[in-house]
Write a protein that holds these residues in place. Sequence first.
Motif, PDB file in Angstrom:
ATOM      1  N   VAL A 105      51.491 125.396  43.480  1.00 46.29           N
ATOM      2  CA  VAL A 105      51.793 125.131  42.080  1.00 46.29           C
ATOM      3  C   VAL A 105      52.997 125.955  41.632  1.00 46.29           C
ATOM      4  O   VAL A 105      53.823 125.476  40.813  1.00 46.29           O
ATOM      5  N   SER A 106      53.167 127.160  42.153  1.00 51.42           N
ATOM      6  CA  SER A 106      54.341 127.983  41.819  1.00 51.42           C
ATOM      7  C   SER A 106      55.609 127.314  42.319  1.00 51.42           C
ATOM      8  O   SER A 106      56.639 127.301  41.635  1.00 51.42           O
ATOM      9  N   SER A 107      55.555 126.766  43.522  1.00 52.40           N
ATOM     10  CA  SER A 107      56.716 126.068  44.085  1.00 52.40           C
ATOM     11  C   SER A 107      57.029 124.815  43.267  1.00 52.40           C
ATOM     12  O   SER A 107      58.202 124.474  43.052  1.00 52.40           O
ATOM     13  N   TYR A 108      55.977 124.127  42.818  1.00 55.10           N
ATOM     14  CA  TYR A 108      56.206 122.936  41.991  1.00 55.10           C
ATOM     15  C   TYR A 108      56.863 123.320  40.671  1.00 55.10           C
ATOM     16  O   TYR A 108      57.785 122.644  40.191  1.00 55.10           O
ATOM     17  N   VAL A 109      56.401 124.424  40.060  1.00 54.26           N
ATOM     18  CA  VAL A 109      56.990 124.892  38.802  1.00 54.26           C
ATOM     19  C   VAL A 109      58.479 125.158  38.986  1.00 54.26           C
ATOM     20  O   VAL A 109      59.306 124.764  38.154  1.00 54.26           O
ATOM     21  N   LEU A 110      58.834 125.785  40.104  1.00 55.04           N
ATOM     22  CA  LEU A 110      60.246 126.079  40.343  1.00 55.04           C
ATOM     23  C   LEU A 110      61.046 124.809  40.613  1.00 55.04           C
ATOM     24  O   LEU A 110      62.263 124.778  40.396  1.00 55.04           O
ATOM     25  N   SER A 111      60.370 123.756  41.081  1.00 55.23           N
ATOM     26  CA  SER A 111      61.085 122.495  41.317  1.00 55.23           C
ATOM     27  C   SER A 111      61.466 121.814  40.002  1.00 55.23           C
ATOM     28  O   SER A 111      62.285 120.883  39.986  1.00 55.23           O
ATOM     29  N   LEU A 112      60.867 122.252  38.885  1.00 58.11           N
ATOM     30  CA  LEU A 112      61.185 121.682  37.578  1.00 58.11           C
ATOM     31  C   LEU A 112      62.460 122.260  36.980  1.00 58.11           C
ATOM     32  O   LEU A 112      62.927 121.765  35.939  1.00 58.11           O
ATOM     33  N   GLN A 113      63.009 123.289  37.599  1.00 59.31           N
ATOM     34  CA  GLN A 113      64.211 123.938  37.078  1.00 59.31           C
ATOM     35  C   GLN A 113      65.356 122.936  36.937  1.00 59.31           C
ATOM     36  O   GLN A 113      65.665 122.165  37.853  1.00 59.31           O
ATOM     37  N   GLY A 114      65.963 122.936  35.754  1.00 64.71           N
ATOM     38  CA  GLY A 114      67.134 122.087  35.530  1.00 64.71           C
ATOM     39  C   GLY A 114      66.831 120.641  35.229  1.00 64.71           C
ATOM     40  O   GLY A 114      67.754 119.817  35.148  1.00 64.71           O
ATOM     41  N   THR A 115      65.564 120.267  35.035  1.00 64.54           N
ATOM     42  CA  THR A 115      65.242 118.854  34.758  1.00 64.54           C
ATOM     43  C   THR A 115      65.559 118.468  33.309  1.00 64.54           C
ATOM     44  O   THR A 115      65.685 117.275  33.003  1.00 64.54           O
ATOM     45  N   ASN A 116      65.655 119.461  32.430  1.00 65.90           N
ATOM     46  CA  ASN A 116      66.056 119.235  31.037  1.00 65.90           C
ATOM     47  C   ASN A 116      65.280 118.101  30.348  1.00 65.90           C
ATOM     48  O   ASN A 116      65.849 117.068  29.960  1.00 65.90           O
ATOM     49  N   PRO A 117      63.974 118.260  30.178  1.00 64.86           N
ATOM     50  CA  PRO A 117      63.199 117.206  29.502  1.00 64.86           C
ATOM     51  C   PRO A 117      63.552 117.144  28.018  1.00 64.86           C
ATOM     52  O   PRO A 117      64.020 118.121  27.431  1.00 64.86           O
ATOM     53  N   PRO A 118      63.348 116.012  27.373  1.00 67.92           N
ATOM     54  CA  PRO A 118      63.667 115.896  25.935  1.00 67.92           C
ATOM     55  C   PRO A 118      62.709 116.744  25.093  1.00 67.92           C
ATOM     56  O   PRO A 118      61.556 116.960  25.454  1.00 67.92           O
ATOM     57  N   ASP A 119      63.235 117.237  23.974  1.00 70.85           N
ATOM     58  CA  ASP A 119      62.442 118.030  23.025  1.00 70.85           C
ATOM     59  C   ASP A 119      61.796 119.253  23.688  1.00 70.85           C
ATOM     60  O   ASP A 119      60.663 119.630  23.371  1.00 70.85           O
ATOM     61  N   ALA A 120      62.513 119.855  24.614  1.00 72.27           N
ATOM     62  CA  ALA A 120      61.980 121.046  25.292  1.00 72.27           C
ATOM     63  C   ALA A 120      61.928 122.223  24.324  1.00 72.27           C
ATOM     64  O   ALA A 120      62.719 122.322  23.387  1.00 72.27           O
ATOM     65  N   LYS A 121      61.017 123.112  24.577  1.00 72.31           N
ATOM     66  CA  LYS A 121      60.858 124.306  23.733  1.00 72.31           C
ATOM     67  C   LYS A 121      62.051 125.231  23.939  1.00 72.31           C
ATOM     68  O   LYS A 121      62.660 125.273  24.999  1.00 72.31           O
ATOM     69  N   ALA A 122      62.371 125.979  22.889  1.00 73.87           N
ATOM     70  CA  ALA A 122      63.499 126.911  22.979  1.00 73.87           C
ATOM     71  C   ALA A 122      63.255 127.954  24.052  1.00 73.87           C
ATOM     72  O   ALA A 122      62.118 128.337  24.323  1.00 73.87           O
ATOM     73  N   ALA A 123      64.350 128.404  24.643  1.00 72.58           N
ATOM     74  CA  ALA A 123      64.258 129.371  25.741  1.00 72.58           C
ATOM     75  C   ALA A 123      63.639 130.679  25.272  1.00 72.58           C
ATOM     76  O   ALA A 123      63.867 131.127  24.142  1.00 72.58           O
ATOM     77  N   GLU A 124      62.845 131.295  26.113  1.00 72.21           N
ATOM     78  CA  GLU A 124      62.226 132.596  25.847  1.00 72.21           C
ATOM     79  C   GLU A 124      62.486 133.512  27.040  1.00 72.21           C
ATOM     80  O   GLU A 124      62.564 133.062  28.188  1.00 72.21           O
ATOM     81  N   GLY A 125      62.572 134.790  26.775  1.00 75.96           N
ATOM     82  CA  GLY A 125      62.773 135.742  27.864  1.00 75.96           C
ATOM     83  C   GLY A 125      64.236 135.872  28.245  1.00 75.96           C
ATOM     84  O   GLY A 125      65.133 135.517  27.484  1.00 75.96           O
ATOM     85  N   GLU A 126      64.472 136.389  29.420  1.00 76.24           N
ATOM     86  CA  GLU A 126      65.822 136.659  29.898  1.00 76.24           C
ATOM     87  C   GLU A 126      66.192 135.709  31.039  1.00 76.24           C
ATOM     88  O   GLU A 126      65.327 135.196  31.749  1.00 76.24           O
ATOM     89  N   VAL A 127      67.503 135.498  31.174  1.00 73.14           N
ATOM     90  CA  VAL A 127      67.985 134.712  32.323  1.00 73.14           C
ATOM     91  C   VAL A 127      67.699 135.522  33.587  1.00 73.14           C
ATOM     92  O   VAL A 127      68.063 136.707  33.664  1.00 73.14           O
ATOM     93  N   TRP A 128      67.051 134.886  34.522  1.00 78.78           N
ATOM     94  CA  TRP A 128      66.682 135.590  35.761  1.00 78.78           C
ATOM     95  C   TRP A 128      67.608 135.192  36.898  1.00 78.78           C
ATOM     96  O   TRP A 128      67.903 134.014  37.094  1.00 78.78           O
ATOM     97  N   GLU A 129      68.096 136.198  37.603  1.00 79.12           N
ATOM     98  CA  GLU A 129      68.939 135.952  38.774  1.00 79.12           C
ATOM     99  C   GLU A 129      68.342 136.687  39.961  1.00 79.12           C
ATOM    100  O   GLU A 129      67.914 137.845  39.840  1.00 79.12           O
ATOM    101  N   ALA A 130      68.342 136.012  41.098  1.00 79.79           N
ATOM    102  CA  ALA A 130      67.795 136.620  42.304  1.00 79.79           C
ATOM    103  C   ALA A 130      68.654 137.788  42.737  1.00 79.79           C
ATOM    104  O   ALA A 130      69.881 137.738  42.630  1.00 79.79           O
ATOM    105  N   GLU A 131      67.990 138.851  43.192  1.00 77.52           N
ATOM    106  CA  GLU A 131      68.724 140.010  43.681  1.00 77.52           C
ATOM    107  C   GLU A 131      69.373 139.689  45.015  1.00 77.52           C
ATOM    108  O   GLU A 131      68.782 139.058  45.877  1.00 77.52           O
TER     109      GLU A 131
END
Length: 293
Positions: free
Chosen positions: A265-291
Amino acid sequence: MKTTAYLRILGFLILALVLIELTVETESGWAIEQYPVIWWILAVVLVIAISIEVSISALENMVFRSLKPDAQERYTKLKAENSEKQFSGLKKFYKKMLTQKPVEKEEEILLDHNYDGIKELDNDLPAWWLYGFYISIVFAFVYMAYYHVFDGETQTEEYLAAVAEAEEEIEAYKAANPDLIDASSVELLTDASDLEAGETIYMASCMACHRADGGGAIGPNLTDEHWILGGGISNVFQTVSEGGRDGKGMVAWKSELNAQEIAQVSSYVLSLQGTNPPDAKAAEGEVWEAETE
């Protein structure tokens, strides 16, 4: 006890160990490593072997004392002859390998060199050294032919093959033991079967708070680059497993899902990155970048 007695005891122990290893089934490795009780069995075997040797020696001594003096003398003489013949073949082979001249024949190989009374003997090279030298020459030709003529497998190729085999074994072990996965060892799953399984879990357990498209409802938007508790497979796995922020985050799912299901399920969640669904909730937290290393 004599040397032969010690050798018999050692042989008896080795035989017992070999029989144990052949009869006791183990998944891998030596039986003596997996079953410490075998050491006690070998200790009992050792005591029995020593007892037998001591008993035989005592019986032999009793028989010898019961003989008449002339019979004892004949027995002692016969025993000495047998002792002299013992290992005679090995002794001859050892002397042959040394290629040594007897001391009484050293005059035949004495050189004219004389340094302050120190004389030099023209000894031949030991046979064992010569045979070893000849074997090394043969080995060199075989080695050259195998690796440089017939393109034998090099050490690098052997290493890469061993690494590939080890990786296959690791994957098989992980597949057979899914609950051993944790946040430090989890890997991003990309196979369609894993992502489908992850989607099924998501729709059953996560959709209510994050929407079916991951756009976010009570829970945050999962499709943008912002993360409250960190992105990447390790952080997402940790969050799903242990839960979100105390008092206002989601519950820990480790009691409902096993480690493999959390990874899916974690891998599936990450597969949703960048899909930009309509009426998405405003961003929360910080932009995360891999070390990066």
